[in-house]
Motif scaffolding. Structure first.
Motif, mmCIF file in Angstrom:
data_model
loop_
_atom_site.group_PDB
_atom_site.id
_atom_site.type_symbol
_atom_site.label_atom_id
_atom_site.label_comp_id
_atom_site.label_asym_id
_atom_site.label_seq_id
_atom_site.Cartn_x
_atom_site.Cartn_y
_atom_site.Cartn_z
ATOM 1 N N SER A 250 -6.012 2.241 -1.352
ATOM 2 C CA SER A 250 -4.604 2.522 -1.584
ATOM 3 C C SER A 250 -4.372 3.032 -2.994
ATOM 4 N N ASP A 251 -5.158 2.549 -3.957
ATOM 5 C CA ASP A 251 -5.061 3.064 -5.318
ATOM 6 C C ASP A 251 -5.359 4.553 -5.338
ATOM 7 N N VAL A 252 -6.405 4.952 -4.621
ATOM 8 C CA VAL A 252 -6.774 6.355 -4.582
ATOM 9 C C VAL A 252 -5.699 7.181 -3.921
ATOM 10 N N CYS A 253 -5.184 6.702 -2.801
ATOM 11 C CA CYS A 253 -4.152 7.440 -2.076
ATOM 12 C C CYS A 253 -2.875 7.568 -2.888
ATOM 13 N N SER A 254 -2.615 6.617 -3.775
ATOM 14 C CA SER A 254 -1.392 6.629 -4.558
ATOM 15 C C SER A 254 -1.526 7.498 -5.800
ATOM 16 N N SER A 255 -2.725 7.996 -6.065
ATOM 17 C CA SER A 255 -2.940 8.802 -7.255
ATOM 18 C C SER A 255 -2.760 10.271 -6.920
ATOM 19 N N ASP A 256 -2.940 11.106 -7.928
ATOM 20 C CA ASP A 256 -2.843 12.551 -7.734
ATOM 21 C C ASP A 256 -4.209 13.171 -7.479
ATOM 22 N N LEU A 257 -5.216 12.327 -7.252
ATOM 23 C CA LEU A 257 -6.570 12.835 -7.071
ATOM 24 C C LEU A 257 -6.768 13.474 -5.707
ATOM 25 N N LEU A 258 -5.994 13.055 -4.725
ATOM 26 C CA LEU A 258 -6.193 13.516 -3.356
ATOM 27 C C LEU A 258 -4.933 14.170 -2.817
ATOM 28 N N PRO A 259 -5.072 15.182 -1.957
ATOM 29 C CA PRO A 259 -3.897 15.871 -1.411
ATOM 30 C C PRO A 259 -3.126 14.995 -0.430
ATOM 31 N N LEU B 237 -11.233 -6.158 9.019
ATOM 32 C CA LEU B 237 -10.807 -7.250 9.898
ATOM 33 C C LEU B 237 -9.299 -7.442 9.821
ATOM 34 N N PRO B 238 -8.670 -7.883 10.897
ATOM 35 C CA PRO B 238 -7.205 -8.012 10.935
ATOM 36 C C PRO B 238 -6.619 -8.842 9.795
ATOM 37 N N ASP B 239 -7.187 -9.992 9.491
ATOM 38 C CA ASP B 239 -6.628 -10.846 8.447
ATOM 39 C C ASP B 239 -6.666 -10.170 7.078
ATOM 40 N N ILE B 240 -7.747 -9.457 6.797
ATOM 41 C CA ILE B 240 -7.878 -8.781 5.505
ATOM 42 C C ILE B 240 -6.847 -7.667 5.375
ATOM 43 N N LEU B 241 -6.688 -6.867 6.424
ATOM 44 C CA LEU B 241 -5.733 -5.765 6.355
ATOM 45 C C LEU B 241 -4.292 -6.259 6.357
ATOM 46 N N HIS B 242 -4.035 -7.358 7.049
ATOM 47 C CA HIS B 242 -2.690 -7.934 7.003
ATOM 48 C C HIS B 242 -2.344 -8.345 5.573
ATOM 49 N N TYR B 243 -3.310 -8.929 4.893
ATOM 50 C CA TYR B 243 -3.104 -9.334 3.496
ATOM 51 C C TYR B 243 -2.830 -8.103 2.622
ATOM 52 N N LYS B 244 -3.607 -7.057 2.818
ATOM 53 C CA LYS B 244 -3.424 -5.844 2.021
ATOM 54 C C LYS B 244 -2.072 -5.192 2.295
ATOM 55 N N GLU B 245 -1.687 -5.140 3.562
ATOM 56 C CA GLU B 245 -0.390 -4.554 3.907
ATOM 57 C C GLU B 245 0.748 -5.328 3.249
ATOM 58 N N THR B 246 0.643 -6.645 3.269
ATOM 59 C CA THR B 246 1.681 -7.485 2.660
ATOM 60 C C THR B 246 1.735 -7.271 1.153
ATOM 61 N N HIS C 235 4.397 -0.372 -2.299
ATOM 62 C CA HIS C 235 3.673 0.702 -2.980
ATOM 63 C C HIS C 235 3.140 1.695 -1.945
ATOM 64 N N PRO C 236 4.009 2.512 -1.393
ATOM 65 C CA PRO C 236 3.572 3.448 -0.346
ATOM 66 C C PRO C 236 2.590 4.480 -0.891
ATOM 67 N N PRO C 237 1.551 4.784 -0.144
ATOM 68 C CA PRO C 237 0.573 5.788 -0.585
ATOM 69 C C PRO C 237 1.124 7.191 -0.426
ATOM 70 N N THR C 238 0.569 8.125 -1.171
ATOM 71 C CA THR C 238 0.993 9.518 -1.049
ATOM 72 C C THR C 238 0.165 10.267 -0.015
ATOM 73 N N CYS C 239 -1.019 9.756 0.315
ATOM 74 C CA CYS C 239 -1.810 10.386 1.376
ATOM 75 C C CYS C 239 -1.487 9.689 2.700
ATOM 76 N N GLN C 240 -2.083 10.150 3.769
ATOM 77 C CA GLN C 240 -1.806 9.604 5.095
ATOM 78 C C GLN C 240 -2.737 8.424 5.371
ATOM 79 N N LEU C 241 -2.359 7.273 4.860
ATOM 80 C CA LEU C 241 -3.167 6.063 4.988
ATOM 81 C C LEU C 241 -2.819 5.333 6.284
ATOM 82 N N LYS C 242 -3.845 4.983 7.023
ATOM 83 C CA LYS C 242 -3.647 4.242 8.272
ATOM 84 C C LYS C 242 -4.599 3.056 8.303
#
Length: 202
Positions: A6-15, A25-34, A39-46
């Motif tokens: 997400s840090d990378v996606c939020s930077s100007d390094l990537l289009p 794993l679900p628990d890890i990504l749930h934690y990251k989403e929360t 801090h929405p990313p500028t790239c298309q993060l899924k």
């Protein structure tokens, strides 16, 4: 949990039209989403909540990504070392089936690092049911039979020294490596990032 993707996606390094799939794993990504909801990313993060040991589900994901992509870079950080060699071989073959998956940046550790980690922190990993297993003696050449051609390897130790993020003892070791036997220096530099190319990709 690192929010590196997400840090990378939020930077100007990537289009902004870059597609970034964060698979974990679900628990890890749930934690990251929360943690990153404001801090929405500028790239298309899924986020893809998936246990990659589920062979059917992961192959469906790989097929979906391949069908909607032309050039894919696979990045595995802090992951392969928790698998056994057979699991890594299977994953490598499944990834290499898709020519769109052109490159792979794979974090690896060597036998010496695995031994030191288990000696110092092994009981903690065992208690968390996260035992490390994969530390190939042949390094990135391990992937050759499974559809991946090794291109380059960067030692974590030497790279940490370059950017002044290595412990003082490691910096001294790197600076005076000419004083040590070559076999020892080689063993110390088997942890790092391997750049692999899909053998079926042109």
């Amino acid at each position: 949990s690192r929010d590196w993707s997400s840090d990378v996606c939020s930077s100007d390094l990537l289009p902004s039209d870059l597609k970034w799939y964060d698979v974990d794993l679900p628990d890890i990504l749930h934690y990251k989403e929360t943690l990153l909801k404001d801090h929405p990313p500028t790239c298309q993060l899924k986020y893809i909540k998936l246990d990659l040991s589920n062979l059917e589900a992961r192959n469906q994901l790989f097929l979906q990504v391949a069908q909607t992509s032309q050039k894919v870079l696979v990045i595995s950080e802090g992951f392969l070392m928790y698998l056994n060699p057979a699991q890594v071989a299977s994953l490598s073959q499944d990834l290499s089936k898709h020519a769109q998956f052109k490159f792979w940046l794979a974090e690896l550790i060597g036998p010496l690092q695995l031994k030191l980690i288990k000696r110092r922190w092994g009981h903690h990993f065992k208690a968390a049911n996260a035992v490390m297993n994969f530390a190939p003696r042949e390094g990135m050449e391990f992937f050759n039979p499974y559809g991946w051609t090794p291109l380059e390897f960067k030692s974590s130790l030497l790279e940490a020294v370059k950017i002044n993020r290595a412990p003082s003892a490691a910096s001294l070791l790197a600076r005076f490596k000419f004083l040590f036997p070559k076999f020892l220096v080689k063993k110390l530099n088997t942890a790092g990032i391997a750049l692999l190319k899909n053998s079926s990709s042109h």
